[in-house]
Each structure stands twice: as structure tokens, then as C-alpha cells.
Design a protein around this motif. Structure first.
Motif, PDB file in Angstrom:
ATOM      1  N   CYS B  61       0.811  -1.234   0.000  1.00 44.00           N
ATOM      2  CA  CYS B  61       0.000   0.000   0.000  1.00 44.00           C
ATOM      3  C   CYS B  61       0.837   1.275   0.000  1.00 44.00           C
ATOM      4  O   CYS B  61       0.289   2.363  -0.078  1.00 44.00           O
ATOM      5  CB  CYS B  61      -0.943   0.003   1.203  1.00 44.00           C
ATOM      6  SG  CYS B  61      -0.096   0.217   2.771  1.00 44.00           S
ATOM      7  N   ASN B  63       2.293   2.632   2.399  1.00 42.20           N
ATOM      8  CA  ASN B  63       2.224   3.391   3.643  1.00 42.20           C
ATOM      9  C   ASN B  63       3.510   3.159   4.437  1.00 42.20           C
ATOM     10  O   ASN B  63       4.212   2.173   4.215  1.00 42.20           O
ATOM     11  CB  ASN B  63       1.008   2.931   4.466  1.00 42.20           C
ATOM     12  CG  ASN B  63       0.689   3.915   5.577  1.00 42.20           C
ATOM     13  OD1 ASN B  63       1.259   5.001   5.647  1.00 42.20           O
ATOM     14  ND2 ASN B  63      -0.224   3.529   6.447  1.00 42.20           N
ATOM     15  N   SER B  65       5.347   1.944   7.597  1.00 36.80           N
ATOM     16  CA  SER B  65       4.939   1.015   8.651  1.00 36.80           C
ATOM     17  C   SER B  65       6.170   0.386   9.310  1.00 36.80           C
ATOM     18  O   SER B  65       7.304   0.671   8.936  1.00 36.80           O
ATOM     19  CB  SER B  65       4.066  -0.081   8.040  1.00 36.80           C
ATOM     20  OG  SER B  65       4.863  -0.886   7.207  1.00 36.80           O
ATOM     21  N   PRO B  89       0.378   9.447   4.435  1.00 37.27           N
ATOM     22  CA  PRO B  89       0.221   8.446   5.500  1.00 37.27           C
ATOM     23  C   PRO B  89      -0.668   8.921   6.648  1.00 37.27           C
ATOM     24  O   PRO B  89      -1.418   8.142   7.225  1.00 37.27           O
ATOM     25  CB  PRO B  89       1.663   8.216   5.979  1.00 37.27           C
ATOM     26  CG  PRO B  89       2.523   8.556   4.814  1.00 37.27           C
ATOM     27  CD  PRO B  89       1.805   9.658   4.096  1.00 37.27           C
ATOM     28  N   VAL B  92      -4.303   8.056   6.401  1.00 34.99           N
ATOM     29  CA  VAL B  92      -4.677   6.690   6.812  1.00 34.99           C
ATOM     30  C   VAL B  92      -5.026   6.711   8.297  1.00 34.99           C
ATOM     31  O   VAL B  92      -6.038   6.151   8.725  1.00 34.99           O
ATOM     32  CB  VAL B  92      -3.520   5.689   6.547  1.00 34.99           C
ATOM     33  CG1 VAL B  92      -3.848   4.318   7.124  1.00 34.99           C
ATOM     34  CG2 VAL B  92      -3.223   5.583   5.057  1.00 34.99           C
ATOM     35  N   TYR B 105      -5.778   0.203   2.149  1.00 37.83           N
ATOM     36  CA  TYR B 105      -5.436   1.555   1.691  1.00 37.83           C
ATOM     37  C   TYR B 105      -4.412   1.539   0.559  1.00 37.83           C
ATOM     38  O   TYR B 105      -3.757   0.535   0.295  1.00 37.83           O
ATOM     39  CB  TYR B 105      -4.830   2.360   2.845  1.00 37.83           C
ATOM     40  CG  TYR B 105      -5.797   2.626   3.965  1.00 37.83           C
ATOM     41  CD1 TYR B 105      -6.632   3.731   3.940  1.00 37.83           C
ATOM     42  CD2 TYR B 105      -5.883   1.751   5.057  1.00 37.83           C
ATOM     43  CE1 TYR B 105      -7.515   3.980   4.971  1.00 37.83           C
ATOM     44  CE2 TYR B 105      -6.769   1.983   6.090  1.00 37.83           C
ATOM     45  CZ  TYR B 105      -7.585   3.099   6.041  1.00 37.83           C
ATOM     46  OH  TYR B 105      -8.460   3.340   7.057  1.00 37.83           O
ATOM     47  N   VAL B 107      -1.411   4.611  -0.429  1.00 38.41           N
ATOM     48  CA  VAL B 107      -0.930   5.972  -0.166  1.00 38.41           C
ATOM     49  C   VAL B 107      -0.160   6.494  -1.384  1.00 38.41           C
ATOM     50  O   VAL B 107       0.806   5.882  -1.833  1.00 38.41           O
ATOM     51  CB  VAL B 107      -0.020   6.001   1.092  1.00 38.41           C
ATOM     52  CG1 VAL B 107       0.399   7.434   1.408  1.00 38.41           C
ATOM     53  CG2 VAL B 107      -0.725   5.387   2.283  1.00 38.41           C
ATOM     54  N   HIS B 109       1.388   9.498  -1.612  1.00 37.10           N
ATOM     55  CA  HIS B 109       2.488  10.395  -1.214  1.00 37.10           C
ATOM     56  C   HIS B 109       2.465  11.703  -2.003  1.00 37.10           C
ATOM     57  O   HIS B 109       3.480  12.127  -2.560  1.00 37.10           O
ATOM     58  CB  HIS B 109       3.844   9.693  -1.338  1.00 37.10           C
ATOM     59  CG  HIS B 109       4.012   8.577  -0.347  1.00 37.10           C
ATOM     60  ND1 HIS B 109       4.530   8.775   0.904  1.00 37.10           N
ATOM     61  CD2 HIS B 109       3.665   7.276  -0.418  1.00 37.10           C
ATOM     62  CE1 HIS B 109       4.518   7.631   1.569  1.00 37.10           C
ATOM     63  NE2 HIS B 109       3.989   6.705   0.781  1.00 37.10           N
TER      64      HIS B 109
END
Lengths: 261, 199
Positions: B61, B63, B65, B89, B92, B105, B107, B109
Motif C-alpha cells: 500500500c 504506507n 509502517s 500516511p 490513513v 489503503y 498511499v 504520497h
């Protein structure tokens, strides 16, 4: 003359940048010049000003002098240019116009004519069909207001009146060269008769007359290439939105054929 | 000749490079850290160091993490049929805090911005298309910001995703809770009327 502590003006939002927790720094074009101001709390969903101060909105704003930046205290949208919101190509042309104004106009230099031109261009990009035509009209008018207007009526080398014929355009001298001077100037580019004619027309007629023009695709391409080369030479840089526009148009060409693509 | 110790100047310089922090705020923060003692400064330095060491970009995704795939993408309880596309991010986090979305999701950016030369290639759009081509997704919810650039990004995505036979939706637009009708702008109010619901 110093500005009052709190003052009201009409403005177009040229640029915006997030700042702090929920604020935004806005670059506004007002009839009194370009101003960088702070809009506090505008990124919060409950902000009373957010919907009135989006990118390219024309709004009536109340500004209070701050220590570094003036602060937006009230805003009332006059025109959100809704046509730009649902069309990527229109939005890109509006971005191009805003970028050009931002580059040509120094901060706080009063120029109501540039303000009127930008509002007219944004209206045209939000609603008119031939976006390329309005982009050329905007470029030529802005160049004129900024003092860089290319010369289409007299040879920039010898001063002779330009007659329809094999004239060339010299980016460095900023105008057409007569058939006698043209071949002697290195880098001068040939310009088709049709393009010369339309450029002269655009430089000497008002909005109503220009709206009636129908221009062939090849003429559009030649005019755009010529004016972009001249703008790039004048500004000494490539415009960010032009590169994007070219890329977008090649992607959208099958969808947007005949409009601005 | 400055009376400022080099270490202080270096931190002020470093902090003032952060977005939204000018030299004055950077100086105040630096002197606060001096007064607060070594423990607090060390904890902050450690947190800053671990920021890059202990985070990865989720390969599914995009994101940020702790693990790859991220906790959301790896959660078998969540529906893999719906992808909510957001700009950043932090978006989310905002949607997760509602507790009302059970899909996954993506992302991007950022958003499309011709003036900043940010186009589709600068965003994580190709990764999204690859995910969609795998075939299990039935709906893409475009949750980019309700701004001109957010809308432009949404239009671009819709044009890209719809030919794949996937439903593309946009988050509802209208009046915010706690807002004031009197101060709503014309476009928002018009969208609120268009999107009205039966009670």
C-alpha cells in the motif's frame, strides 16, 4: 503609501503551502500586487474561510498587517472557477497561467492590469473551448504588460515594416525579422504565414474578437513552440507546468483531441 | 563574533530546516531542550534516529509502517476488495481513527500539482494499477483532499481505473459537523444539497 493596519482587497489565490498545524501560506495576486499572506486554521474542516480561499479562487479578502506576513481575517469567494475542478486539462492551463504571473511579477509591485488579465484567463480556462488560443492570448498580453512584448509589426533588426512573407522569428531579439535580415541571424526560426497572421491578430485585438477565431492545429503547434521558446529565453528557465502540460496532453490526446491537446 | 556555543547553533540550524519552523522558533526549542536536561534531549534524539531505522515502506500500500506488509495489508479480517486511496500516511491514521472503514489503503504520497512539477509518475500510481490488475478489487474509494489538486488527482485516477471495470467512488463532500451554514461557500453548499440524504 503605507497600507492601513486592516485592509480589504480582491485577490486570486496563486499558490498555497501548508504551514504549521492547520495553517496555510497563500500567495495572492491582488490589483495592488502579489502578496504572501497567512491563513490561520484554514486546513480545519470547520474553517469558515477554507471554501473561499482554494487554489485559483477569486475572493474578496480582509487582511490585517502581521509582523512578518499579513493575516487573512475574512474571505468571501467571488468565483471558484468551477470548470477547473472537473477537468485536468483546464486545471493544468490555469496552473500555467498562475506560474507565469508568479514568475513575471515581483512581490508587492502594483499592477491592476495583470490582475485583470489573470482573472480573465482563469475564466477563459474554466469555460472556453479552445484552451490553446486563450493560453497564447494570455502569454502575449502578459509579455506586453511585463514589458517583454515580442515585435510582430517591424523588423527587430532593421526596423522595416513587416509584410506578409518569409519572415523569421528571433528569440534573442524578441520579434520578427524581415526576409532581408532573417537569413543573416543565426538561430532565427522560420514562421509560417498563417502563424504570423494569427500572432499579429492576437497582439492587436481584444477578447471578443479573439473569441471568434478558429485556428488550425498546425498553427496552434507552431505558435505554442515559438512562444514557449521565447518565454523560456526571457525567463531563463523552463516552466514547470509546461513540461507537465506536454506530458498530460500526450496521455490525454485520445480523449481531448481538438480542445487543448 | 557570536556568543553562541557551536552545538547550540548547529541544533538551531538543523531545526530551522524543518517545515513551518523559522530561526526564532528553532532557537526557542533549542534552549528549551537545554533547560529540560540531558534525558529529554537523548529521548528525542533516539526517537529521531529510530524513525528511519525502524520504519519501512509497505510494498503493497506504500504506507509507512513497521513491517512489510504493514499491519493493515496483512490483516486477514479486512476486506481486500476495497482500496481507499489517500494522499499522505497521516490520512490513513485519520480514517482509521473513525473505525468505520474495513478495507485496505493505498498511499500516493502527494497530489498532482503542475506548478510543482508533480505528475502521475511522481506519485505511487503505478503501484496502485499493479494492485488492481491482480483482479480482486471491486471498488476504489478516492479519498484525496477536497482541494483543486486533490480533485485533479481523483479525476486522473478515475480515468485510469474505470476502464479496468472497477467502481471508483469519491468521499462525500458537504458541510462539516459543527460548521455554520451561513459561512459555507457556494460550491460546498451546492455539493451538500446535491448529496443530501433521507433522514
Amino acid at each position: 503609501m503605507p497600507r492601513p493596519r486592516v485592509y480589504r482587497t480582491e485577490a486570486v489565490v496563486l499558490r498555497q503551502q501548508d504551514y504549521g498545524e492547520a495553517d496555510r501560506i497563500l500567495t495572492l495576486l491582488t490589483p495592488g500586487g502579489k502578496r504572501t499572506v497567512l491563513a490561520r486554521g484554514i486546513r480545519r474542516p470547520t474553517s469558515r474561510r477554507a471554501g473561499h480561499l482554494g487554489l485559483f479562487h477569486r475572493a474578496e479578502v480582509m487582511l490585517a498587517q502581521g509582523r512578518q506576513l499579513d493575516i487573512v481575517t475574512q474571505a468571501e469567494s467571488l468565483d471558484a472557477h468551477e470548470g477547473l475542478w472537473h477537468d485536468l486539462l483546464r486545471f493544468t492551463y490555469a496552473s500555467y497561467a498562475a506560474e507565469l504571473v508568479d514568475l513575471f511579477l515581483p512581490e508587492e509591485e502594483e499592477n491592476p492590469a495583470v490582475y485583470d488579465l489573470l482573472t480573465l484567463a482563469l475564466e477563459a480556462f474554466a469555460s472556453e473551448d479552445d484552451l490553446r488560443l486563450w493560453a497564447r492570448y494570455f502569454e502575449l498580453s502578459l509579455l506586453q504588460l511585463a514589458g517583454f512584448h515580442p515585435e510582430f509589426f517591424q523588423c527587430v533588426n532593421c526596423g522595416a515594416t513587416i509584410e506578409p512573407g518569409p519572415n523569421r522569428f528571433d528569440v534573442t531579439q524578441g520579434g520578427l525579422l524581415c526576409p532581408r535580415c532573417g537569413p543573416e541571424v543565426a538561430g532565427a526560426r522560420t514562421v509560417s504565414l498563417g502563424t504570423q497572421k494569427v500572432l499579429r491578430y492576437l497582439a492587436s485585438h481584444d477578447r471578443e474578437a479573439i473569441a471568434q477565431l478558429g485556428i488550425r492545429d498546425a498553427t496552434h503547434r507552431e505558435m505554442e513552440e515559438l512562444l514557449h521558446a521565447f518565454l523560456q529565453y526571457t525567463l531563463e528557465r523552463e516552466l514547470k507546468s509546461t513540461a507537465f502540460l506536454r506530458r498530460l496532453r500526450s496521455e490525454l490526446s485520445m480523449y481531448e483531441k481538438g480542445r487543448g491537446a | 563574533m557570536t556568543a553562541m556555543p557551536k552545538a547550540v547553533g548547529r541544533l538551531i540550524d538543523g531545526l530551522s530546516r524543518l517545515p513551518g519552523i523559522g530561526p526564532k522558533t528553532a532557537s526557542r526549542l533549542t534552549y528549551y531542550l537545554l533547560r529540560a536536561g540531558q534525558g529529554e534531549a537523548e529521548a528525542l534524539a533516539e526517537a529521531m534516529l529510530s524513525l528511519h531505522q525502524e520504519t519501512v515502506l509497505c510494498s503493497v500500500c506504500c504506507n509507512i509502517s513497521e513491517a512489510d506488509p504493514c499491519a493493515v495489508c496483512g490483516d486477514q479480517q479486512r476486506s481486500q476488495e476495497t482500496i481507499c486511496v489517500v494522499e499522505e500516511p497521516l490520512d490513513v491514521v485519520a480514517i482509521e481513527n473513525t473505525g468505520s472503514y474495513k478495507g485496505v489503503y493505498h498511499v500516493l504520497h502527494g497530489h498532482i500539482s503542475p506548478m510543482e512539477r508533480i505528475g502521475p509518475d511522481e506519485l505511487r500510481i503505478q503501484q496502485l494499477v499493479k494492485r488492481l490488475e491482480r483482479g480482486s478489487v471491486t471498488e476504489v474509494i478516492v479519498a484525496t483532499n477536497p482541494t483543486l489538486e486533490g480533485d485533479a488527482t481523483a479525476i486522473y485516477l478515475a480515468r485510469l481505473v474505470q476502464p479496468l471495470g472497477i467502481r471508483v467512488t469519491r468521499l462525500a463532500l458537504g458541510l462539516p459537523r459543527g460548521g455554520d451554514l451561513e459561512y459555507a461557500d457556494r460550491m460546498t453548499l451546492a455539493e451538500a444539497i446535491a448529496g443530501r440524504r433521507q433522514i
